[in-house]
Write a protein that holds these residues in place. Structure first.
Motif, PDB file in Angstrom:
ATOM      1  N   LEU A   1      -6.084   3.239   3.349  1.00  0.00           N
ATOM      2  CA  LEU A   1      -4.738   2.944   3.821  1.00  0.00           C
ATOM      3  C   LEU A   1      -3.684   3.453   2.832  1.00  0.00           C
ATOM      4  O   LEU A   1      -2.657   4.005   3.227  1.00  0.00           O
ATOM      5  N   ILE A   2      -3.947   3.283   1.539  1.00  0.00           N
ATOM      6  CA  ILE A   2      -3.033   3.826   0.531  1.00  0.00           C
ATOM      7  C   ILE A   2      -2.925   5.338   0.682  1.00  0.00           C
ATOM      8  O   ILE A   2      -1.827   5.908   0.700  1.00  0.00           O
ATOM      9  N   ARG A   3      -4.072   6.002   0.804  1.00  0.00           N
ATOM     10  CA  ARG A   3      -4.075   7.465   0.939  1.00  0.00           C
ATOM     11  C   ARG A   3      -3.326   7.901   2.188  1.00  0.00           C
ATOM     12  O   ARG A   3      -2.573   8.896   2.155  1.00  0.00           O
ATOM     13  N   TYR A   4      -3.490   7.184   3.286  1.00  0.00           N
ATOM     14  CA  TYR A   4      -2.812   7.548   4.529  1.00  0.00           C
ATOM     15  C   TYR A   4      -1.300   7.405   4.391  1.00  0.00           C
ATOM     16  O   TYR A   4      -0.532   8.258   4.855  1.00  0.00           O
ATOM     17  N   LEU A   5      -0.849   6.342   3.724  1.00  0.00           N
ATOM     18  CA  LEU A   5       0.582   6.062   3.658  1.00  0.00           C
ATOM     19  C   LEU A   5       1.327   6.908   2.631  1.00  0.00           C
ATOM     20  O   LEU A   5       2.487   7.260   2.835  1.00  0.00           O
ATOM     21  N   ILE A   6       0.682   7.268   1.527  1.00  0.00           N
ATOM     22  CA  ILE A   6       1.406   8.026   0.502  1.00  0.00           C
ATOM     23  C   ILE A   6       1.038   9.500   0.485  1.00  0.00           C
ATOM     24  O   ILE A   6       1.691  10.288  -0.202  1.00  0.00           O
TER      25      ILE A   6
ATOM     26  N   PHE B   1       0.785  -1.224   0.000  1.00  0.00           N
ATOM     27  CA  PHE B   1       0.000   0.000   0.000  1.00  0.00           C
ATOM     28  C   PHE B   1       0.823   1.283   0.000  1.00  0.00           C
ATOM     29  O   PHE B   1       0.257   2.378  -0.026  1.00  0.00           O
ATOM     30  N   ALA B   2       2.138   1.172   0.011  1.00  0.00           N
ATOM     31  CA  ALA B   2       2.991   2.359  -0.113  1.00  0.00           C
ATOM     32  C   ALA B   2       4.007   2.169  -1.243  1.00  0.00           C
ATOM     33  O   ALA B   2       4.086   2.996  -2.152  1.00  0.00           O
ATOM     34  N   SER B   3       4.766   1.074  -1.209  1.00  0.00           N
ATOM     35  CA  SER B   3       5.813   0.885  -2.217  1.00  0.00           C
ATOM     36  C   SER B   3       5.247   0.757  -3.623  1.00  0.00           C
ATOM     37  O   SER B   3       5.756   1.395  -4.562  1.00  0.00           O
TER      38      SER B   3
ATOM     39  N   THR C   1      -1.676  14.273  -1.824  1.00  0.00           N
ATOM     40  CA  THR C   1      -1.260  14.723  -3.152  1.00  0.00           C
ATOM     41  C   THR C   1      -1.019  13.550  -4.085  1.00  0.00           C
ATOM     42  O   THR C   1      -1.569  13.486  -5.199  1.00  0.00           O
ATOM     43  N   CYS C   2      -0.205  12.598  -3.640  1.00  0.00           N
ATOM     44  CA  CYS C   2       0.077  11.423  -4.472  1.00  0.00           C
ATOM     45  C   CYS C   2      -1.183  10.595  -4.690  1.00  0.00           C
ATOM     46  O   CYS C   2      -1.419  10.080  -5.790  1.00  0.00           O
ATOM     47  N   ALA C   3      -2.002  10.465  -3.658  1.00  0.00           N
ATOM     48  CA  ALA C   3      -3.240   9.690  -3.791  1.00  0.00           C
ATOM     49  C   ALA C   3      -4.173  10.329  -4.816  1.00  0.00           C
ATOM     50  O   ALA C   3      -4.817   9.637  -5.613  1.00  0.00           O
ATOM     51  N   ASP C   4      -4.260  11.658  -4.824  1.00  0.00           N
ATOM     52  CA  ASP C   4      -5.096  12.339  -5.817  1.00  0.00           C
ATOM     53  C   ASP C   4      -4.544  12.144  -7.224  1.00  0.00           C
ATOM     54  O   ASP C   4      -5.295  11.949  -8.183  1.00  0.00           O
TER      55      ASP C   4
ATOM     56  N   VAL D   1     -11.125   6.993   9.922  1.00  0.00           N
ATOM     57  CA  VAL D   1     -10.953   5.825  10.787  1.00  0.00           C
ATOM     58  C   VAL D   1      -9.519   5.291  10.695  1.00  0.00           C
ATOM     59  O   VAL D   1      -8.899   4.942  11.706  1.00  0.00           O
ATOM     60  N   VAL D   2      -8.971   5.256   9.472  1.00  0.00           N
ATOM     61  CA  VAL D   2      -7.633   4.718   9.267  1.00  0.00           C
ATOM     62  C   VAL D   2      -6.593   5.514  10.039  1.00  0.00           C
ATOM     63  O   VAL D   2      -5.567   4.962  10.476  1.00  0.00           O
TER      64      VAL D   2
END
Length: 388
Positions: A285-290, A96-98, A293-296, A308-309
């Protein structure tokens, strides 16, 4: 080591001389099909090489059959214990990050889209997970292990991709440099080492300085075995931060391919998660870890679980405190982590050993734990000036 835009540009012109020459010769002699057929029987270190293997392939396999002479085996054992202690968290960070970190680099996302199956994204995730598990086995570098043959095959796979993309005109070599160049190989090493440590820190996982440094060291060894030029690769976490900050600011951004690969990744893990109620946790979880900006850029959807995360690190901090203070708690959590990792990997591989076949052409459809004591808690190196 000092990294500058000019020094990074120079790294974009270099590939992997040994592997590239091997692949070029195999294609020139029309021996790639024969090589792939025979290499399915090469899966454990120290086993006799099959009869009929092309000479150039035999020479490559013999030259790369051992880890670098400079390996500190004490550090590698620390890394293995660190992995045992944190395996489920490391798997989470890798997934979820790498992987999204790879997709947020447009030219890397474009390359992955051209060379890996979009219909079956579990293949890449299964190969990554299996590769990491092989690395962290007690006898990873001894006769009978599966890690060294896997590393040898991955190195040739990268060389074959360079061969196809450059030869067939599918890659802007002048504008983008050599496909899977030294800069990108070192960047990939950072994504699977430094970014994993950053993610564990963000999740409030208790790590010692020694443990974090050993984990990074293990990936230095991996990088060397995959053809990374050690004269230019960061040797410690501080220099890794300098390289990674410059690398990401040079290249990260939105792309259609990155968003599509991310959607495939989210769909894959939503299938792994039982039921549908918890499906949005994957995106959150992806949004929290990266980061947002990157998630968007990757079109990661916002969900009601995003808030919640953010409470997960507090919960994990409590569990980590139990693990630190209770040998029984540590044993229970380590077993749970091991079982979770095995379950995830078996779901992705469908119980099969993943084989790294060298593509003859690029197709769209190829596509009780003795843990290291957690004294001196690790915190990430500070961001470098001008990197944000």
């Amino acid at each position: 080591m000092t990294y500058t835009p000019a020094s990074m540009d120079a790294l974009r012109q270099s590939g992997d001389e040994l592997a590239d020459a091997t692949v070029a010769t195999l294609f020139e002699r029309g021996e790639m099909g024969k090589f792939n057929a025979l290499m399915r029987y090469v899966s454990t270190a120290g086993a006799p090489l099959p009869d009929g293997l092309p000479d150039v392939a035999r020479e490559y396999l013999e030259a790369t059959a051992a880890p670098p002479a400079w390996v500190d085996w004490g550090e590698m054992e620390k890394a293995r214990l660190f992995f045992i202690d944190n395996n489920v968290h490391i798997s989470t960070a890798l997934s979820f990050a790498s992987m999204p970190g790879c997709y947020v680099i447009p030219h890397v996302a474009r390359l992955l889209s051209a060379t890996h199956s979009l219909k079956y994204p579990s293949k890449r995730m299964a190969e990554t997970g299996q590769f990491t598990v092989y690395l962290m086995q007690p006898g990873a570098f001894e006769a009978g292990s599966r890690f060294i043959p896997a590393a040898q095959k991955v190195r040739l796979l990268h060389a074959s991709i360079r061969h196809h993309l450059a030869r067939d005109g599918h890659w802007d070599v002048e504008g983008l440099g050599t496909p899977i160049c030294q800069e990108d190989m070192i960047g990939g090493q950072m994504l699977f080492s430094l970014l994993v440590l950053d993610s564990l820190h963000r999740l409030n996982i208790h790590m010692s300085v020694d443990g974090a440094e050993a984990y990074y060291y293990a990936w230095r060894v991996v990088g060397a075995m995959l053809g990374v030029d050690q004269e230019h690769a960061p040797r410690d976490l501080e220099s890794a931060r300098r390289f990674f900050d410059l690398y990401m600011t040079r290249h990260m951004g939105p792309s259609e391919e990155g968003a599509h690969l991310t959607r495939q990744l989210i769909d894959l893990y939503e299938e792994v998660v039982p039921g549908t109620f918890f499906d949005p946790v994957v995106s959150s979880l992806i949004r929290y870890l990266i980061g947002d900006t990157c998630a968007d850029w990757l079109d990661v959807p916002r969900t009601a679980w995003d808030t919640v995360v953010k409470t997960v690190p507090a919960l994990l901090g409590v569990l980590e405190s139990i693990e630190d203070s209770s040998p029984l708690g540590a044993w229970a959590l380590d077993r749970l982590g091991h079982l979770t990792t095995v379950l995830e990997l078996s779901s992705l591989t469908r119980g099969r050993v993943m084989h790294y076949t060298i593509p003859e052409q690029l197709k769209k459809d190829y596509g009780v734990s003795t843990a290291v004591p957690r004294t001196r808690r690790w915190t990430p190196p500070a961001a470098t000036v001008g990197s944000s």
